[in-house]
Motif scaffolding. Structure first.
Motif, PDB file in Angstrom:
ATOM      1  N   GLU A 105       0.834  -1.204   0.000  1.00  0.00           N
ATOM      2  CA  GLU A 105       0.000   0.000   0.000  1.00  0.00           C
ATOM      3  C   GLU A 105       0.868   1.254   0.000  1.00  0.00           C
ATOM      4  OE1 GLU A 105      -3.148   0.349   2.740  1.00  0.00           O
ATOM      5  OE2 GLU A 105      -3.746  -1.754   2.624  1.00  0.00           O
ATOM      6  N   GLU A 106       1.922   1.238   0.801  1.00  0.00           N
ATOM      7  CA  GLU A 106       2.801   2.401   0.876  1.00  0.00           C
ATOM      8  C   GLU A 106       3.423   2.706  -0.476  1.00  0.00           C
ATOM      9  OE1 GLU A 106       5.621   1.573   3.908  1.00  0.00           O
ATOM     10  OE2 GLU A 106       4.248   2.064   5.564  1.00  0.00           O
ATOM     11  N   ARG A 107       3.844   1.650  -1.173  1.00  0.00           N
ATOM     12  CA  ARG A 107       4.456   1.863  -2.491  1.00  0.00           C
ATOM     13  C   ARG A 107       3.478   2.527  -3.443  1.00  0.00           C
ATOM     14  NH1 ARG A 107       6.557  -2.764  -6.809  1.00  0.00           N
ATOM     15  NH2 ARG A 107       7.345  -1.253  -8.355  1.00  0.00           N
ATOM     16  N   GLY A 108       2.249   2.026  -3.474  1.00  0.00           N
ATOM     17  CA  GLY A 108       1.253   2.612  -4.363  1.00  0.00           C
ATOM     18  C   GLY A 108       0.916   4.042  -4.014  1.00  0.00           C
ATOM     19  N   LEU A 109       0.770   4.324  -2.737  1.00  0.00           N
ATOM     20  CA  LEU A 109       0.452   5.689  -2.305  1.00  0.00           C
ATOM     21  C   LEU A 109       1.598   6.646  -2.592  1.00  0.00           C
ATOM     22  CD1 LEU A 109      -1.315   4.843   1.065  1.00  0.00           C
ATOM     23  CD2 LEU A 109      -2.402   5.613  -1.055  1.00  0.00           C
ATOM     24  N   GLU A 110       2.823   6.156  -2.449  1.00  0.00           N
ATOM     25  CA  GLU A 110       3.979   6.998  -2.778  1.00  0.00           C
ATOM     26  C   GLU A 110       4.017   7.337  -4.258  1.00  0.00           C
ATOM     27  OE1 GLU A 110       7.370   4.880  -1.424  1.00  0.00           O
ATOM     28  OE2 GLU A 110       7.072   5.375   0.693  1.00  0.00           O
ATOM     29  N   LEU A 111       3.553   6.415  -5.104  1.00  0.00           N
ATOM     30  CA  LEU A 111       3.519   6.666  -6.550  1.00  0.00           C
ATOM     31  C   LEU A 111       2.376   7.602  -6.942  1.00  0.00           C
ATOM     32  CD1 LEU A 111       4.289   3.086  -7.950  1.00  0.00           C
ATOM     33  CD2 LEU A 111       5.755   5.101  -8.118  1.00  0.00           C
ATOM     34  N   GLY A 112       1.404   7.764  -6.040  1.00  0.00           N
ATOM     35  CA  GLY A 112       0.326   8.710  -6.324  1.00  0.00           C
ATOM     36  C   GLY A 112      -1.063   8.134  -6.339  1.00  0.00           C
ATOM     37  N   ALA A 113      -1.246   6.859  -5.961  1.00  0.00           N
ATOM     38  CA  ALA A 113      -2.595   6.312  -5.856  1.00  0.00           C
ATOM     39  C   ALA A 113      -3.345   7.035  -4.744  1.00  0.00           C
ATOM     40  CB  ALA A 113      -2.535   4.809  -5.570  1.00  0.00           C
ATOM     41  N   VAL A 114      -4.662   7.178  -4.919  1.00  0.00           N
ATOM     42  CA  VAL A 114      -5.452   7.897  -3.921  1.00  0.00           C
ATOM     43  C   VAL A 114      -6.093   6.962  -2.907  1.00  0.00           C
ATOM     44  CG1 VAL A 114      -5.913   9.843  -5.453  1.00  0.00           C
ATOM     45  CG2 VAL A 114      -7.503   7.899  -5.417  1.00  0.00           C
ATOM     46  N   ASP A 115      -6.194   5.651  -3.251  1.00  0.00           N
ATOM     47  CA  ASP A 115      -6.836   4.717  -2.335  1.00  0.00           C
ATOM     48  C   ASP A 115      -6.509   3.292  -2.765  1.00  0.00           C
ATOM     49  OD1 ASP A 115      -8.323   3.780  -0.243  1.00  0.00           O
ATOM     50  OD2 ASP A 115     -10.236   4.642  -0.904  1.00  0.00           O
ATOM     51  N   TYR A 116      -6.832   2.347  -1.892  1.00  0.00           N
ATOM     52  CA  TYR A 116      -6.660   0.917  -2.137  1.00  0.00           C
ATOM     53  C   TYR A 116      -7.985   0.224  -1.858  1.00  0.00           C
ATOM     54  CZ  TYR A 116      -1.772  -0.395  -2.980  1.00  0.00           C
ATOM     55  OH  TYR A 116      -0.550  -0.640  -3.551  1.00  0.00           O
ATOM     56  N   ILE A 117      -8.390  -0.670  -2.739  1.00  0.00           N
ATOM     57  CA  ILE A 117      -9.532  -1.549  -2.483  1.00  0.00           C
ATOM     58  C   ILE A 117      -9.030  -2.984  -2.609  1.00  0.00           C
ATOM     59  CG2 ILE A 117     -11.805  -2.330  -3.259  1.00  0.00           C
ATOM     60  CD1 ILE A 117     -12.282   0.481  -4.351  1.00  0.00           C
ATOM     61  N   THR A 118      -9.207  -3.753  -1.543  1.00  0.00           N
ATOM     62  CA  THR A 118      -8.690  -5.123  -1.564  1.00  0.00           C
ATOM     63  C   THR A 118      -9.759  -6.110  -2.008  1.00  0.00           C
ATOM     64  OG1 THR A 118      -9.237  -5.361   0.779  1.00  0.00           O
ATOM     65  CG2 THR A 118      -6.992  -4.642   0.241  1.00  0.00           C
ATOM     66  N   LYS A 119      -9.301  -7.167  -2.659  1.00  0.00           N
ATOM     67  CA  LYS A 119     -10.181  -8.268  -3.057  1.00  0.00           C
ATOM     68  C   LYS A 119     -10.269  -9.274  -1.904  1.00  0.00           C
ATOM     69  CE  LYS A 119      -8.620  -7.916  -7.875  1.00  0.00           C
ATOM     70  NZ  LYS A 119      -7.943  -8.604  -8.990  1.00  0.00           N
ATOM     71  N   PRO A 120     -11.403  -9.965  -1.745  1.00  0.00           N
ATOM     72  CA  PRO A 120     -12.619  -9.843  -2.551  1.00  0.00           C
ATOM     73  C   PRO A 120     -13.328  -8.515  -2.300  1.00  0.00           C
ATOM     74  CG  PRO A 120     -13.009 -11.290  -0.688  1.00  0.00           C
ATOM     75  CD  PRO A 120     -11.546 -10.990  -0.679  1.00  0.00           C
ATOM     76  N   ILE A 121     -13.946  -7.993  -3.330  1.00  0.00           N
ATOM     77  CA  ILE A 121     -14.530  -6.656  -3.279  1.00  0.00           C
ATOM     78  C   ILE A 121     -15.840  -6.659  -2.511  1.00  0.00           C
ATOM     79  CG2 ILE A 121     -15.614  -4.881  -4.713  1.00  0.00           C
ATOM     80  CD1 ILE A 121     -13.482  -5.570  -6.843  1.00  0.00           C
ATOM     81  N   ASN A 122     -15.988  -5.681  -1.641  1.00  0.00           N
ATOM     82  CA  ASN A 122     -17.240  -5.416  -0.945  1.00  0.00           C
ATOM     83  C   ASN A 122     -17.947  -4.299  -1.709  1.00  0.00           C
ATOM     84  OD1 ASN A 122     -19.139  -4.111   0.832  1.00  0.00           O
ATOM     85  ND2 ASN A 122     -18.235  -5.277   2.523  1.00  0.00           N
ATOM     86  N   PRO A 123     -19.022  -4.599  -2.476  1.00  0.00           N
ATOM     87  CA  PRO A 123     -19.650  -3.598  -3.361  1.00  0.00           C
ATOM     88  C   PRO A 123     -19.991  -2.270  -2.688  1.00  0.00           C
ATOM     89  CG  PRO A 123     -20.500  -5.762  -3.865  1.00  0.00           C
ATOM     90  CD  PRO A 123     -19.666  -5.913  -2.621  1.00  0.00           C
ATOM     91  N   PRO A 124     -20.673  -2.246  -1.523  1.00  0.00           N
ATOM     92  CA  PRO A 124     -20.999  -0.941  -0.932  1.00  0.00           C
ATOM     93  C   PRO A 124     -19.760  -0.120  -0.592  1.00  0.00           C
ATOM     94  CG  PRO A 124     -22.342  -2.665   0.048  1.00  0.00           C
ATOM     95  CD  PRO A 124     -21.299  -3.366  -0.766  1.00  0.00           C
ATOM     96  N   ILE A 125     -18.713  -0.789  -0.069  1.00  0.00           N
ATOM     97  CA  ILE A 125     -17.489  -0.062   0.271  1.00  0.00           C
ATOM     98  C   ILE A 125     -16.814   0.481  -0.982  1.00  0.00           C
ATOM     99  CG2 ILE A 125     -15.141  -0.332   1.177  1.00  0.00           C
ATOM    100  CD1 ILE A 125     -16.290  -2.206   3.284  1.00  0.00           C
ATOM    101  N   MET A 126     -16.768  -0.371  -2.046  1.00  0.00           N
ATOM    102  CA  MET A 126     -16.138   0.085  -3.280  1.00  0.00           C
ATOM    103  C   MET A 126     -16.887   1.284  -3.861  1.00  0.00           C
ATOM    104  SD  MET A 126     -15.640  -1.677  -6.988  1.00  0.00           S
ATOM    105  CE  MET A 126     -17.221  -1.004  -7.472  1.00  0.00           C
ATOM    106  N   LEU A 127     -18.227   1.201  -3.908  1.00  0.00           N
ATOM    107  CA  LEU A 127     -19.007   2.304  -4.475  1.00  0.00           C
ATOM    108  C   LEU A 127     -18.840   3.579  -3.656  1.00  0.00           C
ATOM    109  CD1 LEU A 127     -22.307   0.430  -5.461  1.00  0.00           C
ATOM    110  CD2 LEU A 127     -20.579   1.371  -7.010  1.00  0.00           C
ATOM    111  N   ALA A 128     -18.753   3.440  -2.339  1.00  0.00           N
ATOM    112  CA  ALA A 128     -18.570   4.617  -1.483  1.00  0.00           C
ATOM    113  C   ALA A 128     -17.219   5.263  -1.736  1.00  0.00           C
ATOM    114  CB  ALA A 128     -18.704   4.212  -0.020  1.00  0.00           C
TER     115      ALA A 128
END
Length: 387
Positions: A105-128
Motif C-alpha cells: 500500500e505504501e508503495r502505491g500511495l507513494e507513486l500517487g494512488a489515492v486509495d486501495y480496495i482489496t479483493k474480494p470486493i465489498n460492493p458498498p465499500i467500493m461504491l462509497a
C-alpha cells in the motif's frame, strides 16, 4: 447513510463521470462493470498498455480502477506512466489488489494512488470510495477552473489598469506638448530613444541596479512626462518665434522644477485623503510617479555640473535623467525648428560625441553609438509632417 447535501448537489450537477477499469481478468472486468454502470460511464482495458492509450482517448476517465497484478506491465508501472504524462497526471487512481501488505500500500500511495480496495470486493465499500474520489476530483476541477478564471480576471484588470495608466501619462504629456506647436512627435521619439538606451545599458555594471527590477519599464513609461513643466511657462516665451533672450531663457529653465513640483503635489494630495492601508501601499503605487518626477527634474542636468536646475554632476544625476538628456538633445538636433534647420545624423552624432564627459555620461554616449542606426530609423519613421 445519506450524502452531505452540499456534496450531493455538487455531484448531481456534474455530467456523467467516466471510470476506466484496468484488469487482465475478464470476470473481474464484468463484475466491476456491472457494479458501476448504473451510475457511471464505464470503459475497460485488459492490459497496462491499453490502459495508457485509453487514458488519453475521449471520453477521458475521471477515475481509474487499476489492478496491481498484471502481466507485462503491472499496476505500479502503469501508475508511474500516468503520473509522468501531464495529460493524465491529475486523474485519481484507486488500486484494486489481493495484496494487503502494508509495504504494498505504501508503495502505491507513494507513486500517487489515492486509495486501495482489496479483493474480494465489498460492493458498498467500493461504491462509497469511488464516489468519494469522484466528488473530490469534481471539487478540485471546479476549484482549478475558478482559479483559472481568477487568474484571467486579474490579468485582464492589470492590463486594463496599465492601459489606463499609459493613457493618463500620454494625455498629460500631450497636454504639455499641445502648447508647443513645434514639437510634433517629440514625445514618441524621445520615449523610444530612452527605451533603446535603457535596453542597451541594462546589463552594464554601472546601470544594472538602476534599470533592474522593473525600473527600466518605469523609466520608459515616464519619459513622455519630461517636459510636463512647460505648462507653467508663459506663452510669450514658450511660443516665441526665435531665440530666447537671457532673461526669457532663465524663465524657461524653471520648467523641470515646475514639472517635478506638480508631480510631488499630486502625490501629496492623493495621500492626504487616503486611509492607512492605502498610505502604506503608496511606496509601490507611487514608484512610477517618483521616476517621472526624477526625469522631469533632471533631464537638463549635465555630466560636468553645468546643467540646470540643480547643477548636479556625474553619478549624482539619476540614470533616468541621463538617458533622457541624450534622447532630448538628439531629437532637438535632428528636428526642424523655425529658428534652425534639422541637422544631419552625422552632425548630430558629432555634437553628442563632443559632449561625452561634459554634457553626457560617457557610457550613455557609448550606448547611443551602439544603437545609432536604430535611432536614425526612429527619427525617420516618426518624423514630423512637413508644414
Amino acid at each position: 447513510m445519506s450524502a452531505n447535501p452540499s456534496t450531493k448537489s455538487l455531484f448531481d450537477e456534474a455530467p456523467t463521470r467516466t471510470i476506466l477499469i484496468v484488469d487482465d481478468t475478464p470476470q473481474n472486468l464484468t463484475v466491476l462493470g456491472e457494479l458501476l454502470q448504473p451510475q457511471y460511464r464505464v470503459r475497460a482495458a485488459n492490459s497496462g498498455a491499453r490502459a495508457l492509450r485509453a487514458a488519453v482517448t475521449d471520453p477521458r476517465p475521471d477515475l481509474i480502477l487499476l489492478d496491481v497484478m498484471m502481466p507485462e506491465m503491472d499496476g505500479y508501472e502503469v501508475l508511474q506512466h500516468l503520473r509522468e504524462d501531464p495529460t493524465t497526471r491529475e486523474i485519481p487512481v484507486i488500486f484494486i489488489t489481493a495484496m494487503n501488505a502494508t509495504e504494498d500500500e505504501e508503495r502505491g500511495l507513494e507513486l500517487g494512488a489515492v486509495d486501495y480496495i482489496t479483493k474480494p470486493i465489498n460492493p458498498p465499500i467500493m461504491l462509497a470510495r469511488v464516489r468519494t474520489q469522484l466528488e473530490l476530483k469534481m471539487a478540485r476541477d471546479r476549484l482549478s477552473q475558478e482559479n483559472d478564471w481568477l487568474e484571467r480576471e486579474v490579468d485582464r484588470r492589470m492590463r486594463e489598469n496599465i492601459l489606463i495608466q499609459n493613457l493618463s501619462v500620454r494625455a498629460l504629456a500631450c497636454l504639455a506638448e499641445a502648447r508647443d506647436l513645434e514639437t510634433g512627435h517629440h514625445i514618441l521619439r524621445t520615449q523610444t530613444y530612452v527605451d533603446l538606451l535603457a535596453r542597451q545599458l541594462a546589463g552594464h555594471e554601472r546601470f544594472r541596479d538602476s534599470l533592474g527590477g522593473g525600473r527600466l519599464q518605469m523609466v520608459v513609461k515616464a519619459a513622455p512626462l519630461h517636459d510636463i513643466g512647460k505648462v507653467g511657462i508663459p506663452d510669450a516665451i514658450l511660443l516665441k518665434q526665435g531665440k530666447l533672450t537671457a532673461e526669457e531663457f532663465e524663465i524657461m529653465k524653471t520648467h523641470p522644477a515646475i514639472g517635478a513640483d506638480a508631480i510631488a503635489r499630486a502625490m501629496e494630495q492623493a495621500l492626504s485623503g487616503a486611509d492607512t492601508t492605502t498610505a502604506e501601499q503608496a511606496n509601490g503605487a507611487f514608484a512610477f510617479l517618483r521616476v517621472a518626477q526624477e526625469i522631469s527634474l533632471t533631464h537638463h542636468e549635465k555630466w560636468n555640473g553645468e546643467g540646470y536646475p540643480k547643477r548636479l554632476a556625474g553619478d549624482a544625476i539619476p540614470v533616468s535623467g541621463r538617458l533622457m538628456a541624450l534622447a532630448d538633445v538628439f531629437d532637438a538636433l535632428m528636428s526642424r525648428r523655425v529658428y534652425k534647420a534639422a541637422m544631419s545624423l552625422e552632425t548630430t552624432t558629432e555634437i553628442i560625441v563632443d559632449g561625452s564627459g561634459s554634457h553626457f555620461d560617457p557610457d550613455v554616449v557609448a550606448a547611443f553609438l551602439a544603437c545609432r542606426d536604430e535611432f536614425a530609423e526612429v527619427a525617420a519613421r516618426l518624423a514630423d509632417p512637413e508644414v
